[in-house]
Design a protein around this motif. Structure first.
Motif, PDB file in Angstrom:
ATOM      1  N   ASN A  65     -10.438  -4.570  -1.363  1.00  0.00           N
ATOM      2  CA  ASN A  65     -10.037  -3.659  -2.427  1.00  0.00           C
ATOM      3  C   ASN A  65     -10.240  -4.357  -3.767  1.00  0.00           C
ATOM      4  OD1 ASN A  65      -8.928  -1.767  -4.072  1.00  0.00           O
ATOM      5  ND2 ASN A  65      -6.925  -1.751  -3.115  1.00  0.00           N
ATOM      6  N   ASP A 122      -5.230   5.272   0.368  1.00  0.00           N
ATOM      7  CA  ASP A 122      -5.483   3.858   0.650  1.00  0.00           C
ATOM      8  C   ASP A 122      -5.261   3.539   2.129  1.00  0.00           C
ATOM      9  OD1 ASP A 122      -6.101   3.410  -2.018  1.00  0.00           O
ATOM     10  OD2 ASP A 122      -4.058   2.796  -2.527  1.00  0.00           O
ATOM     11  N   ASP A 138      -6.598  -4.776   1.285  1.00  0.00           N
ATOM     12  CA  ASP A 138      -5.481  -3.986   1.797  1.00  0.00           C
ATOM     13  C   ASP A 138      -5.400  -4.244   3.296  1.00  0.00           C
ATOM     14  OD1 ASP A 138      -5.085  -2.969  -0.703  1.00  0.00           O
ATOM     15  OD2 ASP A 138      -6.003  -1.025  -0.291  1.00  0.00           O
ATOM     16  N   VAL A 166       0.875  -1.163   0.000  1.00  0.00           N
ATOM     17  CA  VAL A 166       0.000   0.000   0.000  1.00  0.00           C
ATOM     18  C   VAL A 166       0.913   1.214   0.000  1.00  0.00           C
ATOM     19  CG1 VAL A 166      -1.764   1.267   1.266  1.00  0.00           C
ATOM     20  CG2 VAL A 166      -1.790  -1.220   1.275  1.00  0.00           C
ATOM     21  N   ARG A 217      -2.404  -6.445  -0.445  1.00  0.00           N
ATOM     22  CA  ARG A 217      -1.389  -5.397  -0.285  1.00  0.00           C
ATOM     23  C   ARG A 217      -1.243  -5.088   1.195  1.00  0.00           C
ATOM     24  NH1 ARG A 217      -2.573  -0.354  -3.914  1.00  0.00           N
ATOM     25  NH2 ARG A 217      -4.290  -0.206  -2.443  1.00  0.00           N
TER      26      ARG A 217
END
Length: 113
Positions: free
Chosen positions: A36, A13, A81, A8, A43
């Motif tokens: 996401n 984000d 994420d 990320v 991520r």
């Protein structure tokens, strides 16, 4: 090491994961997870504040968290994420403890979603 596709990087984000994501609190860290659809995999992002220690200590904690994330990456199967916020005691915690706390947080949150 995490590849660029598994990190990320944008502040928006991070903000989305912390504000709208599901949260799991552990003694040494807080795990935030938000789904996401834009990304093609998992991520990871890391937040290590000055409460953890000076720059040397913060960077050491960040490296340890990256190593933990690299170990957990093959086990996470959702497009999401995951932002890990290190708490003040994380500098003194063992890597195995951090691994166990983060893995438990991911398991609990992913099961709920």
């Amino acid at each position: 090491m995490l590849s660029k596709a598994n990190r990320v990087t944008h502040p928006s984000d991070f903000r989305l994961a912390v504000r709208r994501g599901r949260r799991y609190s552990a003694p040494h860290c807080v795990v935030h997870i938000v789904s996401n659809e834009r990304s093609s995999g998992v991520r990871f992002g890391f937040i290590v504040s000055k409460a953890v220690g000076n720059a040397v200590v913060r960077n050491k904690v960040r490296r340890r968290l990256r190593a933990v994330a690299a170990q957990l990456l093959p086990n996470v199967s959702v497009n999401s994420d995951i932002v890990i916020r290190a708490l003040a005691g994380s500098a003194q915690a063992e890597s195995t403890t951090l691994l166990a706390e983060i893995a438990e947080g991911i398991d609990r949150i992913v099961v709920k979603v």
